[in-house]
Design a protein around this motif. Structure first.
Motif, PDB file in Angstrom:
ATOM      1  N   ALA A 175       0.862  -1.174   0.000  1.00 11.10           N
ATOM      2  CA  ALA A 175       0.000   0.000   0.000  1.00 11.10           C
ATOM      3  C   ALA A 175       0.898   1.223   0.000  1.00 11.10           C
ATOM      4  O   ALA A 175       1.935   1.229   0.674  1.00 11.10           O
ATOM      5  N   GLU A 176       0.519   2.251  -0.772  1.00 11.29           N
ATOM      6  CA  GLU A 176       1.217   3.531  -0.636  1.00 11.29           C
ATOM      7  C   GLU A 176       0.401   4.399   0.303  1.00 11.29           C
ATOM      8  O   GLU A 176      -0.805   4.609   0.099  1.00 11.29           O
ATOM      9  N   ALA A 177       1.053   4.903   1.350  1.00  9.70           N
ATOM     10  CA  ALA A 177       0.387   5.791   2.303  1.00  9.70           C
ATOM     11  C   ALA A 177       0.381   7.209   1.745  1.00  9.70           C
ATOM     12  O   ALA A 177       1.423   7.739   1.362  1.00  9.70           O
TER      13      ALA A 177
ATOM     14  N   VAL B 205       6.084   4.717   1.769  1.00 10.47           N
ATOM     15  CA  VAL B 205       5.906   6.009   2.436  1.00 10.47           C
ATOM     16  C   VAL B 205       6.704   7.080   1.682  1.00 10.47           C
ATOM     17  O   VAL B 205       7.865   6.864   1.334  1.00 10.47           O
ATOM     18  N   ASN B 206       6.063   8.198   1.408  1.00 10.97           N
ATOM     19  CA  ASN B 206       6.727   9.308   0.715  1.00 10.97           C
ATOM     20  C   ASN B 206       7.615  10.094   1.671  1.00 10.97           C
ATOM     21  O   ASN B 206       7.205  10.401   2.792  1.00 10.97           O
ATOM     22  N   VAL B 207       8.801  10.412   1.212  1.00 16.35           N
ATOM     23  CA  VAL B 207       9.747  11.171   2.022  1.00 16.35           C
ATOM     24  C   VAL B 207      10.081  12.467   1.279  1.00 16.35           C
ATOM     25  O   VAL B 207      10.388  12.454   0.090  1.00 16.35           O
TER      26      VAL B 207
ATOM     27  N   LEU C  23      10.721   3.511   1.118  1.00 19.18           N
ATOM     28  CA  LEU C  23      10.683   4.966   1.135  1.00 19.18           C
ATOM     29  C   LEU C  23      10.722   5.480  -0.297  1.00 19.18           C
ATOM     30  O   LEU C  23      11.576   5.077  -1.083  1.00 19.18           O
ATOM     31  N   GLU C  24       9.762   6.351  -0.635  1.00 22.06           N
ATOM     32  CA  GLU C  24       9.689   6.908  -1.988  1.00 22.06           C
ATOM     33  C   GLU C  24      10.287   8.310  -2.008  1.00 22.06           C
ATOM     34  O   GLU C  24       9.860   9.193  -1.262  1.00 22.06           O
ATOM     35  N   LEU C  25      11.270   8.479  -2.874  1.00 22.48           N
ATOM     36  CA  LEU C  25      11.927   9.779  -3.016  1.00 22.48           C
ATOM     37  C   LEU C  25      11.875  10.200  -4.476  1.00 22.48           C
ATOM     38  O   LEU C  25      11.956   9.360  -5.361  1.00 22.48           O
TER      39      LEU C  25
ATOM     40  N   LEU D 257      12.423   5.177  -6.352  1.00 20.22           N
ATOM     41  CA  LEU D 257      12.544   6.479  -6.989  1.00 20.22           C
ATOM     42  C   LEU D 257      11.197   6.851  -7.609  1.00 20.22           C
ATOM     43  O   LEU D 257      10.720   6.188  -8.534  1.00 20.22           O
ATOM     44  N   ASP D 258      10.571   7.898  -7.058  1.00 18.98           N
ATOM     45  CA  ASP D 258       9.196   8.294  -7.404  1.00 18.98           C
ATOM     46  C   ASP D 258       9.170   9.192  -8.648  1.00 18.98           C
ATOM     47  O   ASP D 258      10.161   9.853  -8.955  1.00 18.98           O
ATOM     48  N   ASP D 259       8.044   9.224  -9.329  1.00 22.75           N
ATOM     49  CA  ASP D 259       7.823  10.116 -10.480  1.00 22.75           C
ATOM     50  C   ASP D 259       8.946   9.997 -11.502  1.00 22.75           C
ATOM     51  O   ASP D 259       9.376  10.996 -12.102  1.00 22.75           O
TER      52      ASP D 259
ATOM     53  N   LEU E  28      12.016   1.738  -9.573  1.00 21.90           N
ATOM     54  CA  LEU E  28      11.631   3.018 -10.154  1.00 21.90           C
ATOM     55  C   LEU E  28      10.122   3.035 -10.277  1.00 21.90           C
ATOM     56  O   LEU E  28       9.513   2.022 -10.621  1.00 21.90           O
ATOM     57  N   LYS E  29       9.495   4.178 -10.002  1.00 22.91           N
ATOM     58  CA  LYS E  29       8.065   4.327 -10.255  1.00 22.91           C
ATOM     59  C   LYS E  29       7.892   5.209 -11.489  1.00 22.91           C
ATOM     60  O   LYS E  29       8.249   6.392 -11.451  1.00 22.91           O
ATOM     61  N   ILE E  30       7.378   4.616 -12.570  1.00 26.10           N
ATOM     62  CA  ILE E  30       7.191   5.378 -13.812  1.00 26.10           C
ATOM     63  C   ILE E  30       6.095   6.399 -13.587  1.00 26.10           C
ATOM     64  O   ILE E  30       4.973   6.055 -13.198  1.00 26.10           O
TER      65      ILE E  30
ATOM     66  N   ALA F 159       4.391   0.898 -12.255  1.00 29.32           N
ATOM     67  CA  ALA F 159       3.740   1.878 -13.118  1.00 29.32           C
ATOM     68  C   ALA F 159       2.676   2.592 -12.307  1.00 29.32           C
ATOM     69  O   ALA F 159       1.819   1.968 -11.695  1.00 29.32           O
ATOM     70  N   GLU F 160       2.751   3.921 -12.293  1.00 27.49           N
ATOM     71  CA  GLU F 160       1.793   4.739 -11.537  1.00 27.49           C
ATOM     72  C   GLU F 160       0.673   5.219 -12.443  1.00 27.49           C
ATOM     73  O   GLU F 160       0.873   5.373 -13.647  1.00 27.49           O
ATOM     74  N   GLY F 161      -0.460   5.519 -11.851  1.00 26.83           N
ATOM     75  CA  GLY F 161      -1.535   6.173 -12.602  1.00 26.83           C
ATOM     76  C   GLY F 161      -2.151   5.303 -13.680  1.00 26.83           C
ATOM     77  O   GLY F 161      -2.554   5.807 -14.725  1.00 26.83           O
TER      78      GLY F 161
HETATM   79 CA    CA Z   1       4.755   8.460  -4.118  1.00 33.91          CA
END
Ligand code: CA
Ligand code: C2E
Ligand code: CA
Ligand code: CA
Length: 285
Positions: free
Chosen positions: A57-59, A118-120, A150-152, A180-182, A201-203, A241-243
């Motif tokens: 889960a992403e918080a 968790v986003n940092v 941890l998402e950065l 690695l976010d975005d 990596l999060k695309i 893959a996001e979104g």
């Molecule tokens: Ca994120």
């Protein structure tokens, strides 16, 4: 005194001044939001494209403002960054996400191996206490470090690459995973990616959204995703893959060998109880 003390004081003075000017009502409100328990976490499922199972889960933080209602994080995270409140907010997010993860892993058999993203924020990375805070939080709730990701964002890491690399290595040494976010929206060089101890990596969703349909744009979007997947393979990291919003995108991502997917197609972010009933207590198909 901690190394970051001087900076923090400067930020605090600046924000006190601004509050005194009474120009930002929202800032004053946010200052008390943690204490008044107006902050909550929503949770968005991340599924494995191989098994179809929810693996994490992403918080995502929400602020239930007494007047404005649910304030989305892009409205208040920046404000928190600018006013030094992000330290307290980030610590709260980390604690609450870890507490919830511990509860689910303990109480729900299907969630025994659930992981939490968790986003940092950049500020937390610069603060100098992140590694200790993370270790203490995991210890307090009895959650194994490997269950926390941890998402950065790239920009966070590019800003002060040497220092960031040091913090990430210290986290990795303790078994915490780094995402690695975005990805694709920043300016990270290949050499930087090679130097950082990344797990995935999060695309960014702008590329995923560009994959659909028969237009020229769609061909380009799919080509970018294909290129990111190839890059990730060469770096030995996984890809989320996001979104993801359409079945077409999901099928294309699966065909390209993407590891995980997240997006409205699967579910929007949900309050903890809804996440639990929809994704953790559901009978396996
Ligand atoms: Ca994120
Ligand atoms: P993010 O980390 O990239 O999080 C994903 C955002 O995309 C979330 O927005 C989520 O609701 C949204 N989203 C998910 N699936 C879809 C989809 O299929 N389509 C579209 N259009 N959007 C989708 P949200 O919750 O509003 O968060 C926005 C940003 O605020 C986050 O972007 C993150 O950068 C930041 N943020 C949220 N919570 C926290 C937090 O606790 N700490 C920090 N530092 N930042 C946070
Ligand atoms: Ca606590
Ligand atoms: Ca993202």
């Amino acid at each position: 005194a901690k190394a970051g003390g001087g900076t923090r004081c400067a930020v605090f003075d600046g924000s006190m001044h601004r509050a005194a000017m009474a120009r930002l009502g929202l800032e004053t409100d946010l200052r008390g939001a943690v204490a008044r328990e107006e902050l909550t976490l929503y949770f968005q499922p991340i599924v494995s494209l191989e098994t179809g199972n929810v693996v994490a889960a992403e918080a995502l933080a929400r602020w239930s403002h007494p007047i404005h209602g649910k304030v989305p994080p892009d409205k208040f995270i920046t404000l928190a960054e600018d006013t030094g409140l992000i330290g307290a907010l980030g610590t709260w997010v980390l604690d609450e996400a870890t507490r919830q993860l511990a509860e689910w892993r303990k109480d729900v058999p299907q969630a025994a191996r659930l992981e939490m993203n968790v986003n940092v924020s950049p500020w937390q990375l610069r603060d100098g206490e992140l590694v200790e805070t993370v270790a203490a939080t995991l210890g307090e709730h009895g959650v194994p470090a490997a269950a926390l990701k941890l998402e950065l964002t790239e920009s966070t890491l590019v800003e002060d690459a040497a220092r960031a690399a040091g913090v990430l290595r210290a986290l990795k040494k303790r078994d915490v995973q780094i995402y690695l976010d975005d990805f694709g929206t920043g300016y990270s060089s290949l050499s930087l990616l090679h130097r950082l101890p990344l797990d995935a990596l999060k695309i960014d969703r702008s590329f995923v959204g560009g994959m659909d349909g028969g237009t020229t744009g769609a061909v380009k979007g799919a080509e970018i995703v294909r290129t990111i997947l190839a890059l990730a393979r060469s770096l030995g990291v996984r890809v989320v893959a996001e979104g993801v919003e359409t079945h077409e995108q999901l099928a294309a991502l699966r065909a390209l060998g993407c590891d995980y997917a997240q997006g409205y197609l699967i579910s929007p972010p949900l309050p903890a109880d809804e996440f639990e009933t929809s994704f953790l207590r559901r009978e396996p198909p």
